[in-house]
Design a protein around this motif. Structure first.
Motif, PDB file in Angstrom:
ATOM      1  N   UNK A 137       5.212  -6.682 -12.201  1.00  0.00           N
ATOM      2  CA  UNK A 137       6.378  -6.099 -12.285  1.00  0.00           C
ATOM      3  C   UNK A 137       6.543  -4.631 -11.951  1.00  0.00           C
ATOM      4  N   UNK A 138       7.344  -3.948 -11.602  1.00  0.00           N
ATOM      5  CA  UNK A 138       7.634  -2.522 -11.557  1.00  0.00           C
ATOM      6  C   UNK A 138       9.093  -2.156 -11.707  1.00  0.00           C
ATOM      7  N   UNK A 139       9.091  -0.886 -12.414  1.00  0.00           N
ATOM      8  CA  UNK A 139      10.509  -0.702 -12.542  1.00  0.00           C
ATOM      9  C   UNK A 139      10.776   0.825 -11.724  1.00  0.00           C
ATOM     10  N   UNK A 140      11.246   0.955 -10.643  1.00  0.00           N
ATOM     11  CA  UNK A 140      11.825   2.011  -9.869  1.00  0.00           C
ATOM     12  C   UNK A 140      12.538   2.855 -10.591  1.00  0.00           C
ATOM     13  N   UNK A 141      12.601   4.202 -10.637  1.00  0.00           N
ATOM     14  CA  UNK A 141      13.714   5.310 -10.867  1.00  0.00           C
ATOM     15  C   UNK A 141      14.100   5.761  -9.547  1.00  0.00           C
ATOM     16  N   UNK A 142      15.239   5.224  -9.197  1.00  0.00           N
ATOM     17  CA  UNK A 142      15.621   5.600  -7.920  1.00  0.00           C
ATOM     18  C   UNK A 142      16.594   6.785  -8.099  1.00  0.00           C
ATOM     19  N   UNK A 143      16.828   7.825  -7.326  1.00  0.00           N
ATOM     20  CA  UNK A 143      17.748   8.877  -7.573  1.00  0.00           C
ATOM     21  C   UNK A 143      18.749   8.563  -6.183  1.00  0.00           C
ATOM     22  N   UNK A 144      19.888   8.362  -6.698  1.00  0.00           N
ATOM     23  CA  UNK A 144      21.041   8.027  -5.665  1.00  0.00           C
ATOM     24  C   UNK A 144      21.811   9.284  -5.608  1.00  0.00           C
TER      25      UNK A 144
ATOM     26  N   UNK B 279      18.978   5.691 -11.122  1.00  0.00           N
ATOM     27  CA  UNK B 279      19.238   4.335 -11.072  1.00  0.00           C
ATOM     28  C   UNK B 279      17.929   3.603 -11.283  1.00  0.00           C
ATOM     29  N   UNK B 280      17.551   2.935 -12.800  1.00  0.00           N
ATOM     30  CA  UNK B 280      16.468   2.087 -12.724  1.00  0.00           C
ATOM     31  C   UNK B 280      16.499   0.715 -12.031  1.00  0.00           C
ATOM     32  N   UNK B 281      15.481   0.363 -11.332  1.00  0.00           N
ATOM     33  CA  UNK B 281      15.682  -0.899 -10.760  1.00  0.00           C
ATOM     34  C   UNK B 281      14.226  -1.666 -10.859  1.00  0.00           C
ATOM     35  N   UNK B 282      14.244  -2.678 -11.709  1.00  0.00           N
ATOM     36  CA  UNK B 282      13.083  -3.581 -11.912  1.00  0.00           C
ATOM     37  C   UNK B 282      12.794  -4.616 -10.874  1.00  0.00           C
TER      38      UNK B 282
END
Length: 264
Positions: A192-199, A251-254
């Protein structure tokens, strides 16, 4: 669970962000049988953005995209990946055995299918020996984007209009997928990975979920006034949960990933 009406244009507003997990998934896929002319299935291909990435990796493969949305497939055939074949079918009932695939890929689709872990033995059995299953699903059902939506759907104002049922069937934990794939006769790698996406832009998290988790709700809200009112309430909850910063909204996205090779 309400079957959502998909909007390819809304979904593709964040095409790069939605495609990144797929690229990370495919980076872990080993060589598959019958390369370079492998048979590849893209189950839940959507508007063809995932199919296009598969074509980059396997330019000589016979690729078939499968989806239950005619609107998504129309986009896939034109602006997605026009060189692939496409099939209108439901991922939950589609049997890949006749295709004799070397690779089955599913990008952010299984979470929509209740009991989807039960599909994995059928998919594994359909593979050529040494064939591969590769899938990734969102693992953020406990995050504010989903819990706020569920609470709003249960509220007295919206319970009757949009229903209390969850927007998605949900997913399993990585260890459960690992066990299921091993039981199906595969050697599996699950992580698993959690992406920290900048929206960026106004209400960016709301715009993100409009293309995915919010689709069943929007499908039910046929009255424009009701739709606007619901989006206003939900948008306010999202702004509180995901405040904008000087460079945008984080926006953290696992995500949960699996690559499994059929033994033999």
């Amino acid at each position: 669970m309400t079957t959502p009406v998909w909007d390819p244009e809304q979904y593709l507003r964040f095409a790069d962000e939605r495609t990144r997990p797929l690229r990370d998934l495919l980076a872990r896929v080993p060589a598959v049988p019958h390369e370079p002319a492998a048979t590849v299935l893209d189950i839940g291909c959507g508007p063809g953005n995932s199919t296009a990435v598969l074509r980059e990796r396997w330019p000589g493969a016979r690729i078939t995209g499968i989806d239950n949305s005619a609107e998504m497939l129309a986009t896939a055939r034109t602006t997605g990946e026009p060189t692939a074949g496409y099939l209108l079918a439901d991922a939950g009932t589609y049997d890949p055995a006749d295709a004799k695939p070397d690779l089955i890929v599913s990008n952010a689709t299984l979470q929509w299918i209740d009991g989807h872990i039960g599909l994995l033995p059928r998919w594994a059995a359909a593979l050529e020996p040494g064939g591969v299953i590769a899938f990734q699903v969102p693992g953020n059902f406990g995050s504010p984007s989903h819990t706020a939506l569920a609470e709003l759907r249960r509220s007295p104002r919206w319970r009757r209009a949009v229903g209390e049922d969850t927007a998605r069937a949900g997913v399993h934990e990585p260890g459960e997928y690992l066990q299921a794939l091993a039981d199906a006769g595969c050697t599996a790698d699950v992580w698993e990975t959690t992406y920290s996406t900048l929206l960026t832009g106004p209400d960016p998290v709301l715009e993100w979920v409009k293309g995915t988790a919010l689709r069943p709700v929007l499908t039910r809200l046929t009255d424009p006034a009701d739709r606007d009112a619901f989006l206003a309430e939900y948008g306010a909850l999202l702004r509180e949960a995901y405040p904008a910063g000087p460079h945008g909204t984080v926006f953290p996205f696992r995500r949960i990933f699996a690559v499994a090779v059929r033994k033999g």
